[in-house]
Design a protein around this motif. Structure first.
Motif, PDB file in Angstrom:
ATOM      1  N   PHE A  56       0.834  -1.203   0.000  1.00  0.00           N
ATOM      2  CA  PHE A  56       0.000   0.000   0.000  1.00  0.00           C
ATOM      3  C   PHE A  56       0.872   1.258   0.000  1.00  0.00           C
ATOM      4  O   PHE A  56       0.605   2.212  -0.740  1.00  0.00           O
ATOM      5  N   LEU A  57       1.898   1.268   0.840  1.00  0.00           N
ATOM      6  CA  LEU A  57       2.786   2.427   0.898  1.00  0.00           C
ATOM      7  C   LEU A  57       3.500   2.640  -0.427  1.00  0.00           C
ATOM      8  O   LEU A  57       3.699   3.787  -0.862  1.00  0.00           O
ATOM      9  N   LEU A  58       3.867   1.564  -1.080  1.00  0.00           N
ATOM     10  CA  LEU A  58       4.512   1.678  -2.386  1.00  0.00           C
ATOM     11  C   LEU A  58       3.568   2.347  -3.385  1.00  0.00           C
ATOM     12  O   LEU A  58       3.975   3.254  -4.125  1.00  0.00           O
ATOM     13  N   GLU A  59       2.310   1.929  -3.386  1.00  0.00           N
ATOM     14  CA  GLU A  59       1.330   2.523  -4.297  1.00  0.00           C
ATOM     15  C   GLU A  59       1.069   3.997  -3.957  1.00  0.00           C
ATOM     16  O   GLU A  59       0.918   4.831  -4.842  1.00  0.00           O
ATOM     17  N   ALA A  60       1.002   4.307  -2.667  1.00  0.00           N
ATOM     18  CA  ALA A  60       0.769   5.688  -2.246  1.00  0.00           C
ATOM     19  C   ALA A  60       1.920   6.587  -2.673  1.00  0.00           C
ATOM     20  O   ALA A  60       1.720   7.710  -3.174  1.00  0.00           O
ATOM     21  N   HIS A  61       3.147   6.117  -2.487  1.00  0.00           N
ATOM     22  CA  HIS A  61       4.317   6.905  -2.889  1.00  0.00           C
ATOM     23  C   HIS A  61       4.388   7.056  -4.406  1.00  0.00           C
ATOM     24  O   HIS A  61       4.803   8.113  -4.912  1.00  0.00           O
ATOM     25  N   LYS A  62       3.986   6.027  -5.131  1.00  0.00           N
ATOM     26  CA  LYS A  62       3.965   6.126  -6.593  1.00  0.00           C
ATOM     27  C   LYS A  62       2.976   7.194  -7.047  1.00  0.00           C
ATOM     28  O   LYS A  62       3.268   7.990  -7.956  1.00  0.00           O
ATOM     29  N   LEU A  63       1.797   7.233  -6.408  1.00  0.00           N
ATOM     30  CA  LEU A  63       0.811   8.263  -6.753  1.00  0.00           C
ATOM     31  C   LEU A  63       1.372   9.650  -6.471  1.00  0.00           C
ATOM     32  O   LEU A  63       1.234  10.566  -7.293  1.00  0.00           O
ATOM     33  N   TRP A  64       2.006   9.807  -5.324  1.00  0.00           N
ATOM     34  CA  TRP A  64       2.585  11.110  -4.961  1.00  0.00           C
ATOM     35  C   TRP A  64       3.664  11.519  -5.963  1.00  0.00           C
ATOM     36  O   TRP A  64       3.715  12.679  -6.391  1.00  0.00           O
ATOM     37  N   ARG A  65       4.492  10.568  -6.345  1.00  0.00           N
ATOM     38  CA  ARG A  65       5.551  10.874  -7.304  1.00  0.00           C
ATOM     39  C   ARG A  65       4.957  11.285  -8.655  1.00  0.00           C
ATOM     40  O   ARG A  65       5.436  12.240  -9.283  1.00  0.00           O
ATOM     41  N   ARG A  66       3.918  10.590  -9.098  1.00  0.00           N
ATOM     42  CA  ARG A  66       3.293  10.939 -10.375  1.00  0.00           C
ATOM     43  C   ARG A  66       2.611  12.302 -10.306  1.00  0.00           C
ATOM     44  O   ARG A  66       2.495  13.004 -11.322  1.00  0.00           O
ATOM     45  N   ALA A  67       2.134  12.694  -9.105  1.00  0.00           N
ATOM     46  CA  ALA A  67       1.385  13.949  -8.958  1.00  0.00           C
ATOM     47  C   ALA A  67       2.275  15.160  -8.705  1.00  0.00           C
ATOM     48  O   ALA A  67       1.774  16.289  -8.673  1.00  0.00           O
ATOM     49  N   ARG A  68       3.558  14.953  -8.534  1.00  0.00           N
ATOM     50  CA  ARG A  68       4.425  16.080  -8.168  1.00  0.00           C
ATOM     51  C   ARG A  68       4.534  17.134  -9.255  1.00  0.00           C
ATOM     52  O   ARG A  68       4.672  18.323  -8.963  1.00  0.00           O
ATOM     53  N   ASN A  69       4.484  16.728 -10.517  1.00  0.00           N
ATOM     54  CA  ASN A  69       4.747  17.681 -11.602  1.00  0.00           C
ATOM     55  C   ASN A  69       3.612  17.790 -12.601  1.00  0.00           C
ATOM     56  O   ASN A  69       3.800  18.333 -13.688  1.00  0.00           O
ATOM     57  N   THR A  70       2.435  17.270 -12.241  1.00  0.00           N
ATOM     58  CA  THR A  70       1.327  17.343 -13.191  1.00  0.00           C
ATOM     59  C   THR A  70      -0.009  17.300 -12.470  1.00  0.00           C
ATOM     60  O   THR A  70      -0.099  16.812 -11.335  1.00  0.00           O
ATOM     61  N   GLU A  71      -1.037  17.825 -13.128  1.00  0.00           N
ATOM     62  CA  GLU A  71      -2.411  17.712 -12.660  1.00  0.00           C
ATOM     63  C   GLU A  71      -3.210  16.795 -13.583  1.00  0.00           C
ATOM     64  O   GLU A  71      -4.421  16.663 -13.427  1.00  0.00           O
ATOM     65  N   ASP A  72      -2.540  16.176 -14.528  1.00  0.00           N
ATOM     66  CA  ASP A  72      -3.177  15.308 -15.515  1.00  0.00           C
ATOM     67  C   ASP A  72      -3.551  13.980 -14.861  1.00  0.00           C
ATOM     68  O   ASP A  72      -2.681  13.190 -14.482  1.00  0.00           O
ATOM     69  N   LEU A  73      -4.857  13.712 -14.760  1.00  0.00           N
ATOM     70  CA  LEU A  73      -5.317  12.507 -14.075  1.00  0.00           C
ATOM     71  C   LEU A  73      -4.934  11.233 -14.812  1.00  0.00           C
ATOM     72  O   LEU A  73      -4.789  10.175 -14.187  1.00  0.00           O
ATOM     73  N   SER A  74      -4.757  11.319 -16.123  1.00  0.00           N
ATOM     74  CA  SER A  74      -4.341  10.126 -16.864  1.00  0.00           C
ATOM     75  C   SER A  74      -2.922   9.722 -16.499  1.00  0.00           C
ATOM     76  O   SER A  74      -2.538   8.555 -16.635  1.00  0.00           O
ATOM     77  N   VAL A  75      -2.141  10.665 -16.016  1.00  0.00           N
ATOM     78  CA  VAL A  75      -0.779  10.382 -15.553  1.00  0.00           C
ATOM     79  C   VAL A  75      -0.794   9.966 -14.083  1.00  0.00           C
ATOM     80  O   VAL A  75      -0.114   9.018 -13.684  1.00  0.00           O
ATOM     81  N   ILE A  76      -1.589  10.658 -13.276  1.00  0.00           N
ATOM     82  CA  ILE A  76      -1.629  10.394 -11.833  1.00  0.00           C
ATOM     83  C   ILE A  76      -2.265   9.040 -11.524  1.00  0.00           C
ATOM     84  O   ILE A  76      -1.853   8.347 -10.590  1.00  0.00           O
ATOM     85  N   GLN A  77      -3.279   8.658 -12.279  1.00  0.00           N
ATOM     86  CA  GLN A  77      -3.976   7.372 -12.109  1.00  0.00           C
ATOM     87  C   GLN A  77      -4.465   7.145 -10.669  1.00  0.00           C
ATOM     88  O   GLN A  77      -4.103   6.159 -10.016  1.00  0.00           O
ATOM     89  N   PRO A  78      -5.308   8.041 -10.151  1.00  0.00           N
ATOM     90  CA  PRO A  78      -5.744   7.910  -8.752  1.00  0.00           C
ATOM     91  C   PRO A  78      -6.590   6.668  -8.486  1.00  0.00           C
ATOM     92  O   PRO A  78      -6.572   6.137  -7.374  1.00  0.00           O
TER      93      PRO A  78
END
Length: 318
Positions: free
Chosen positions: A270-292
């Motif tokens: 779970f922590l791995l997935e949470a950190h991956k989401l945070w990393r993807r969200a650091r430089n974009t607001e594009d939901l297709s990239v963030i994949q929430p």
């Protein structure tokens, strides 16, 4: 392309309290079932029944489990139906909810309100007569908190709506325990806390996916008022606390090895997935990239497997 909701607001649209004509019997039945939000009920029961196994340190009496499940289902369904009645104005404007019974006018608001009240009364009677008064009181408290505090006060007023409103969804862990023991202890409180800290990452991931919907109806979910980067950071923080809290059950309840090993493995993923989401969200607001939604679906799996481990741990010790 930015989605623009063209449907009229509640202020512009006159109140309709008559069901749509030509609706078949099956449609009406399905609509009433939909008012109870069955998927939410499934998740709540998943945190009730395993705790009963854990409290019994074995297999609880089938009749008690059945009564607790029926009472819990009626209570959760009542809270959801009350929520649908109160939120029908914004549900009609949101893509995720506009197909519900009230926005489609299959069921009237008055009928839904009566339905919700009957479910609340039936839940209290079932739990009081066939489980115990403590469990009945906790279920009634959870229902009242979800409707009066979260739905009517917090949801439309604060970014912390789901943090404190999520307390209502933690009560099934307490009810499962008290159904067997008729008393509270630190064990169900730890499990209560696990669900409490699980709720924000779970809900914010979904809210991130539908943030335009929430923005269009002025519901200040965190993803509406904060950047995706900040939402990701908050998700990571709550995820760490959630995993740490889940591991507390081992020393507090004296579990076997199955539970802490399962909690550690599930927590790490779970922590791995949470950190991956945070990393993807650091430089974009594009939901297709963030994949929430990836984290949202994973959070359901996490809670399901964790509570399965709660149920199995005492059985393996036997």
């Amino acid at each position: 392309m930015t989605y623009v909701d063209q449907s009229p607001t509640a202020a512009q649209q006159p109140e309709r309290d008559e069901p749509t004509s030509g609706t078949g019997f099956r449609d009406v039945v399905a609509a009433y079932v939909g008012l109870t939000k069955p998927r939410v009920i499934e998740l709540l029961l998943l945190t009730t029944v395993p705790v009963m196994f854990f409290a019994d340190r074995g297999v609880p009496e089938l009749g008690l489990v059945l009564a607790t499940v029926v009472g819990g289902t009626l209570s959760a369904g009542s809270a959801s139906a009350f929520n649908c009645v109160y939120d029908r104005d914004i549900d009609e404007q949101m893509r995720r909810t506009r197909r519900r019974a009230l926005p489609r006018h299959i069921v009237t608001a008055r009928a839904a309100l009566v339905f919700a009240t009957v479910l609340a009364v039936a839940s209290t009677v079932v739990l009081a007569l066939w489980v115990n008064l403590l469990s009945a009181g906790l279920a009634l408290l959870a229902n009242a908190f979800y409707v009066l505090v979260y739905t009517m006060v917090l949801k439309r007023r604060t970014t912390q709506n789901i943090v404190w409103g999520g307390l209502a969804g933690c009560f099934p862990a307490l009810i499962g325990w008290t159904a067997v023991t008729n008393e509270l202890s630190w064990v169900p409180i730890v499990l209560f806390a696990v669900v409490f800290f699980w709720t924000p990452p779970h809900t914010w991931a979904l809210a991130l996916r539908y943030r335009e919907d929430y923005a269009n109806v002025d519901v200040p979910m965190l993803p509406v008022v904060a950047s995706a980067r900040e939402v990701g950071r908050q998700i990571v923080l709550y995820s760490w606390v959630m995993v740490a809290t889940s591991l507390l059950l081992w020393p507090v309840a004296g579990t076997g090895l199955l539970y802490p090993v399962t909690a550690a493995v599930l927590g790490a993923v779970f922590l791995l997935e949470a950190h991956k989401l945070w990393r993807r969200a650091r430089n974009t607001e594009d939901l297709s990239v963030i994949q929430p939604m990836r984290l949202f679906h994973h959070s359901n799996l996490y809670l399901s497997l964790l509570f399965v481990a709660v149920a199995l741990d005492p059985l393996l010790k036997l």
